[in-house]
Design an enzyme around this catalytic site. Structure first.
Site, PDB file in Angstrom:
ATOM      1  N   VAL A 111      20.708  67.544 -14.010  1.00  0.00           N
ATOM      2  CA  VAL A 111      19.740  68.403 -14.705  1.00  0.00           C
ATOM      3  C   VAL A 111      19.925  68.399 -16.222  1.00  0.00           C
ATOM      4  O   VAL A 111      19.000  68.733 -16.956  1.00  0.00           O
ATOM      5  CB  VAL A 111      19.806  69.841 -14.147  1.00  0.00           C
ATOM      6  CG1 VAL A 111      21.038  70.576 -14.653  1.00  0.00           C
ATOM      7  CG2 VAL A 111      18.550  70.621 -14.490  1.00  0.00           C
ATOM      8  N   ALA A 259      29.966  69.386 -12.543  1.00  0.00           N
ATOM      9  CA  ALA A 259      28.722  69.730 -11.852  1.00  0.00           C
ATOM     10  C   ALA A 259      27.585  68.936 -12.477  1.00  0.00           C
ATOM     11  O   ALA A 259      27.627  68.606 -13.663  1.00  0.00           O
ATOM     12  CB  ALA A 259      28.431  71.221 -11.943  1.00  0.00           C
ATOM     13  N   ASP A 260      26.594  68.643 -11.667  1.00  0.00           N
ATOM     14  CA  ASP A 260      25.407  67.943 -12.151  1.00  0.00           C
ATOM     15  C   ASP A 260      24.162  68.806 -12.121  1.00  0.00           C
ATOM     16  O   ASP A 260      23.169  68.485 -12.772  1.00  0.00           O
ATOM     17  CB  ASP A 260      25.171  66.681 -11.314  1.00  0.00           C
ATOM     18  CG  ASP A 260      26.178  65.597 -11.619  1.00  0.00           C
ATOM     19  OD1 ASP A 260      25.845  64.695 -12.406  1.00  0.00           O
ATOM     20  OD2 ASP A 260      27.302  65.653 -11.090  1.00  0.00           O
ATOM     21  N   ASN A 261      24.212  69.907 -11.374  1.00  0.00           N
ATOM     22  CA  ASN A 261      23.033  70.757 -11.245  1.00  0.00           C
ATOM     23  C   ASN A 261      23.482  72.068 -10.615  1.00  0.00           C
ATOM     24  O   ASN A 261      24.043  72.069  -9.518  1.00  0.00           O
ATOM     25  CB  ASN A 261      21.992  70.068 -10.351  1.00  0.00           C
ATOM     26  CG  ASN A 261      20.591  70.609 -10.531  1.00  0.00           C
ATOM     27  OD1 ASN A 261      20.408  71.794 -10.798  1.00  0.00           O
ATOM     28  ND2 ASN A 261      19.601  69.748 -10.372  1.00  0.00           N
ATOM     29  N   ALA A 269      25.634  71.536  -7.302  1.00  0.00           N
ATOM     30  CA  ALA A 269      25.606  70.132  -6.883  1.00  0.00           C
ATOM     31  C   ALA A 269      26.571  69.333  -7.742  1.00  0.00           C
ATOM     32  O   ALA A 269      26.577  69.450  -8.966  1.00  0.00           O
ATOM     33  CB  ALA A 269      24.192  69.562  -7.010  1.00  0.00           C
TER      34      ALA A 269
END
Length: 366
Positions: A111, A259-261, A269
């Protein structure tokens, strides 16, 4: 943007904190007009910087995972677009929006890239500025994505470091476990989770790091291990399937992940295997902390159920360095990410404070 979100825990940050950048690997080189990125697919055997001259190049290196890590791909995408806008003599808002959407499609789960690039759209759609002013504002905004990342990363690492000191007041040194790569190769500064680990080491508060190899892309063994070797940080590499046994037989104090999202409720996520670690932490009564910059918070989604999980090609599981290690006809399921539910998370450590997941939404800067 940065002044609105800064919340420094136990500040101010001393100048001596992580001051020795000679112990840090650089993920990119940017001089204002030229951009080169470290080709991470060649690591650890070869260190090679490759040019990125515009949007197409930025898309290619992000999609192929020559660069990866949510904060880094946001910067590379933004700088790739900046290089094209710098060459433009007039504004073409429609073309820029098409390029923004094209770049975002390169890694749909991450994100940071979406948040950073979508921030341009209000400028492009505004009726308050002339085209000349809009063009200059776009250039300034994209450059700030790069400069802000450095500032915010330092605050993030400091805040998370302070949380660990508070959580373990009676421990002189901590044993930590981590997954994937969340260091300087995933950002343009010290990193998220691995940045905190580097801070613990620099302050003589780290005993050992257990690094998961992180199949199928092997970011732990290929990337994190070389960062820690370069920084002379004590660690042991383990396979992903050894995590539970390591927790049972060795005193692991906490797990730190990137974290990516992150949804508003704290569902997070991250690299596939992170959810597994969170479940194991719950069983073994170990603190579990995602280390998350503001740009990774997805204010548009309420829960992790709404996070789109990218699936990668089967070849990435069946091959290592191009060598086939399984039958080429094997059916494969290869999700790149999983989602850790908020109730498994001790706290989410951010550059706007450290929060239990149930408090995150009310603390997210507007």
């Amino acid at each position: 943007m940065t002044s609105k979100i800064n919340k420094i825990v136990n500040g101010p940050i001393p100048d001596s904190f992580l001051f020795d950048e000679s112990k840090r690997l650089d993920s990119l080189k940017f001089d204002g007009t030229n951009l080169e990125v470290l080709d991470q697919l060649l690591l650890p055997h070869e260190f090679k910087y490759i040019p990125v001259e515009g949007v197409s190049d930025a898309f290619a290196v992000i999609k192929s995972m020559q660069v990866r890590g949510a904060p880094l791909i946001a910067v590379v995408g933004s700088l790739g677009l900046l290089l094209e806008i710098q060459k433009a003599s007039e504004l073409d808002s429609e073309s820029i929006i098409q390029k923004i959407n094209f770049l975002i499609s390169s890694r749909p789960t991450a994100v940071d890239l979406r948040n950073s690039l979508n921030g341009l759209k209000p400028i492009l759609e505004s009726q308050d500025y002339s085209d000349v002013v809009k063009l200059e504002k776009c250039r300034s905004y994209l450059l700030n994505v790069y400069t802000d990342e450095k500032l915010q990363n330092r605050i993030l690492v400091w805040n998370a470091y302070q949380e660990l000191l508070s959580a373990f007041p009676d421990k002189e040194k901590l044993t930590v476990m981590t997954i994937c790569n969340t260091g300087s190769l995933a950002t343009i500064s010290w990193g998220t989770a691995l940045g905190v680990i580097r801070a613990l080491h620099s302050e003589n508060r780290l005993k050992l790091v257990y690094v998961l190899e992180t199949r199928p892309y092997n970011q732990g063994i290929r990337l994190t291990s070389i960062e820690l070797l370069h920084g002379e940080v004590p660690f042991k590499l383990i396979t992903d399937s050894m995590a539970a046994w390591a927790m049972k037989n060795h005193q692991v104090d906490c797990v730190l992940t990137g974290a990516d999202n992150v949804a508003r409720n704290g569902d997070t996520a991250n690299k596939i295997g992170t959810y597994m670690l969170a479940v194991l932490c719950k069983h073994h009564n170990i603190n579990f902390y995602p280390v998350v910059p503001f740009t990774t918070i997805n204010k548009n989604i309420a829960t992790g159920e709404e996070i789109k999980i990218e699936e990668r090609p089967s070849a990435e599981m069946l091959r290592v360095n191009g060598v086939l290690i399984g039958n080429s006809e094997c059916p494969v399921w290869n999700p790149a990410f999983d989602v850790t539910p908020a109730h498994l998370i001790t706290k989410i450590l951010t550059d706007f404070g450290n929060w239990p997941p149930e408090m995150l939404e009310q603390q997210i800067p507007k």
